[in-house]
Motif scaffolding. Structure first.
Motif: not given
Length: 142
Positions: A15-17, A9-12, A36-48, A54-57
C-alpha cells in the motif's frame, strides 16, 4: 488520477509502494527517500497502514507517520516532543505536548544523518521502560 482504493488484504508495504507511485511527483520521491532512511536507521521497522490510508512506521510503538499533502510531505513523530533534535529538523506541530513534525516542501533538503539519528532516538524512546508509578497518597503499597 485518483488513488486506487486500498484493500485490507494487501500488506502495508504494498500500500505504501502504491501511495508513492500514485503521487507521481516530487512528493512520491520525498516519501520514498524518507522511507528508505527510516529503514536504514531502523532495519527491523514495521510498516503499517492506518487511519484510512496513512503510512506508519513502528518499532516497539509508532515512530512516525508519513502523510502527503498538496504542498508538503509531513512526517509526524508521536513522541517528538521527547526526542532530542539538535539539527532542528522539527518545523511543524511545535506547540503540542507530545507530537512534533517535519514538513518537507518541494525543493527542500533534509539532513539524512540527522533524520536517521531522530529515528534511532524514537526507537530508543519506545524501547525504554516507563518509570514505575509511585503509589498515590491514598493507596497502600503491597
Amino acid at each position: 488520477m485518483p488513488p486506487k482504493p486500498a484493500t485490507a488484504t494487501q500488506p502495508a508495504s504494498t500500500l505504501i509502494d502504491q501511495r508513492i507511485a500514485d503521487l507521481a511527483d516530487w512528493r512520491g520521491a520525498v516519501l520514498a527517500r524518507m522511507r528508505a532512511l527510516i529503514h536504514e536507521a531502523a532495519p527491523d521497522v514495521v510498516e503499517e497502514w492506518k487511519w484510512m490510508g496513512t503510512p506508519v512506521w513502528s518499532l516497539g510503538g509508532i515512530l512516525c507517520t508519513g502523510e502527503s499533502y498538496k504542498a508538503a510531505v509531513k512526517l509526524t513523530f508521536l513522541k517528538g516532543a521527547s526526542l532530542p533534535d539538535p539539527a532542528r529538523l522539527f518545523n511543524a506541530s511545535l506547540d503540542g505536548n507530545a507530537r512534533r513534525a517535519i514538513d518537507i516542501h518541494e525543493g527542500d533538503t533534509l539532513d539524512a544523518d540527522a533524520f536517521k539519528a531522530l529515528i534511532r532516538a524514537a526507537v530508543e524512546l519506545n524501547a525504554a521502560k516507563p518509570a514505575g508509578k509511585k503509589p498515590s497518597a491514598g493507596s497502600k503499597a503491597k
